[in-house]
Design an enzyme around this catalytic site. Structure first.
Site, mmCIF file in Angstrom:
data_model
loop_
_atom_site.group_PDB
_atom_site.id
_atom_site.type_symbol
_atom_site.label_atom_id
_atom_site.label_comp_id
_atom_site.label_asym_id
_atom_site.label_seq_id
_atom_site.Cartn_x
_atom_site.Cartn_y
_atom_site.Cartn_z
ATOM 1 N N ASP A 22 0.987 -0.974 0.031
ATOM 2 C CA ASP A 22 0.024 -0.305 0.113
ATOM 3 C C ASP A 22 1.231 1.064 -0.538
ATOM 4 O O ASP A 22 2.087 1.303 0.661
ATOM 5 C CB ASP A 22 -1.130 -0.244 0.754
ATOM 6 C CG ASP A 22 -2.547 0.714 0.935
ATOM 7 O OD1 ASP A 22 -2.381 1.806 0.129
ATOM 8 O OD2 ASP A 22 -3.228 1.176 2.572
ATOM 9 N N ASN A 70 -10.715 -1.875 -6.361
ATOM 10 C CA ASN A 70 -9.979 -1.306 -7.200
ATOM 11 C C ASN A 70 -10.332 -0.834 -8.695
ATOM 12 O O ASN A 70 -9.329 -0.061 -9.400
ATOM 13 C CB ASN A 70 -8.294 -1.786 -7.722
ATOM 14 C CG ASN A 70 -7.600 -1.954 -6.297
ATOM 15 O OD1 ASN A 70 -6.392 -2.330 -5.889
ATOM 16 N ND2 ASN A 70 -7.648 -1.149 -5.770
HETATM 17 C C1 FPP Z 1 -1.818 0.385 -3.216
HETATM 18 O O1 FPP Z 1 -1.028 1.526 -3.525
HETATM 19 C C2 FPP Z 1 -1.046 -0.584 -4.721
HETATM 20 C C3 FPP Z 1 -1.979 -1.096 -5.386
HETATM 21 C C4 FPP Z 1 -3.291 -1.083 -5.684
HETATM 22 C C5 FPP Z 1 -1.546 -1.919 -6.820
HETATM 23 C C6 FPP Z 1 -0.262 -2.716 -6.755
HETATM 24 C C7 FPP Z 1 1.048 -2.315 -7.797
HETATM 25 C C8 FPP Z 1 2.634 -3.209 -7.970
HETATM 26 C C9 FPP Z 1 3.069 -2.544 -6.577
HETATM 27 C C10 FPP Z 1 2.686 -2.799 -9.471
HETATM 28 C C11 FPP Z 1 3.450 -3.936 -9.909
HETATM 29 C C12 FPP Z 1 2.975 -4.845 -8.872
HETATM 30 C C13 FPP Z 1 3.256 -6.612 -9.252
HETATM 31 C C14 FPP Z 1 2.549 -7.809 -8.785
HETATM 32 C C15 FPP Z 1 4.049 -6.519 -10.803
HETATM 33 P P1 FPP Z 1 -2.642 2.809 -3.189
HETATM 34 O O2 FPP Z 1 -2.560 2.798 -5.107
HETATM 35 O O3 FPP Z 1 -3.553 1.941 -2.818
HETATM 36 O O4 FPP Z 1 -1.578 3.500 -2.557
HETATM 37 P P2 FPP Z 1 -2.370 5.271 -2.122
HETATM 38 O O5 FPP Z 1 -3.923 4.071 -0.904
HETATM 39 O O6 FPP Z 1 -1.406 5.879 -1.457
HETATM 40 O O7 FPP Z 1 -3.672 5.624 -2.993
#
Ligand code: FPP
Length: 250
Positions: A22, A70
């Site tokens: 996260d 998401n």
């Molecule tokens: C949460 O941060 C992250 C995600 C919803 C996406 C996770 C994806 C990756 C780490 C990219 C690559 C993954 C793989 C398996 C190759 P957020 O966007 O919710 O962050 P925020 O809470 O700060 O908005």
């Protein structure tokens, strides 16, 4: 990816580690960048952490990459994430195989673009025989959805007469989930302290480690801090402290 022959330095790692990655968006926003650059940097953190998990002897690593919720994000971000997943799987496939990492994507894959579904099939086939570590990437995944799928399979078996309802056990439910083994340690980054419908069955006895570090900044040192926390915990599984000590000295 780092060479897996590196010595682990005697660190005791959990058998099954699960991570809610996260803070990608906030990492990017704090730098005045687009959210997607946070996800790209997050992909680099994924590579670092997989490599470190192999190095320290984690046997199963489950990463929450994309929840069923998401899809509600802006289309631009969702599309960019899909492209990133395709590119990451394509780029890392050979290295995953070479390092003995059996890769499985769990969740409802039917809603993904066909290009992503193809890449998923390819990496799962390529690494099917690997046995150093199992990597589960949860994508379009929700814990309640996973339990519902298992319930449907078991109900079908009861209806077909292949399963007697009186033989339905917790183990049978576990065996019908995508992730069969219990989680030992859950890590969530970015300061949030929620489970967010992740592995709700398998987390029953997991230790929970929360850190304020945003996922793109997470690396080997942070992982070792989480392992340190884990090793300092006494896992009682409902027993008393005295019972556990008696068990370990026997
Ligand atoms: C949460 O941060 C992250 C995600 C919803 C996406 C996770 C994806 C990756 C780490 C990219 C690559 C993954 C793989 C398996 C190759 P957020 O966007 O919710 O962050 P925020 O809470 O700060 O908005």
């Amino acid at each position: 990816m780092q060479d897996i022959s590196d010595i682990s330095g005697g660190v005791k790692a959990p058998r099954h580690l699960a991570i809610i990655m996260d803070g990608n968006g906030r990492w990017a926003q704090a730098r005045g960048k687009q959210r997607i650059s946070g996800h790209k940097e997050g992909a680099n953190a994924v590579r670092r952490v997989i490599s470190a998990c192999v190095k320290y002897g984690v046997k199963e690593l489950t990463l929450f990459a994309f929840s069923s919720e998401n899809w509600k994000r802006p289309a631009l971000e969702v599309n960019a994430l899909m492209t990133l997943f395709v590119q990451a799987i394509k780029k890392e496939s050979k290295s995953l195989k070479a390092n003995g990492i059996k890769t499985c994507i769990i969740g409802d894959k039917t809603r993904f673009p066909s290009l992503l579904q193809d890449q998923i099939r390819k990496v799962e086939e390529l690494t099917a025989d690997c046995d150093v570590m199992r990597l589960n990437i949860a994508a379009n995944y929700g814990g309640r959805w996973e339990i519902l799928q298992a319930a449907k399979k078991l109900a079908q078996q009861c209806q077909d007469g292949t399963l007697n309802i009186n033989e339905l056990t917790e183990d049978k439910i576990s065996q019908n989930l995508d992730i069969v083994t219990d989680v030992d340690l859950l890590v969530r980054t970015s300061g949030e302290q929620r489970i967010s419908n992740f592995l709700i069955w398998q987390l029953s006895y997991a230790e929970m480690y929360f850190t304020n570090t945003y996922w793109p900044d997470f690396g080997e040192e942070d992982l070792l801090k989480a392992f340190d926390f884990y090793n300092g915990r006494e896992r009682r599984f409902g027993m008393t402290s005295a019972q556990i000590q008696e068990k370990t000295t026997k």
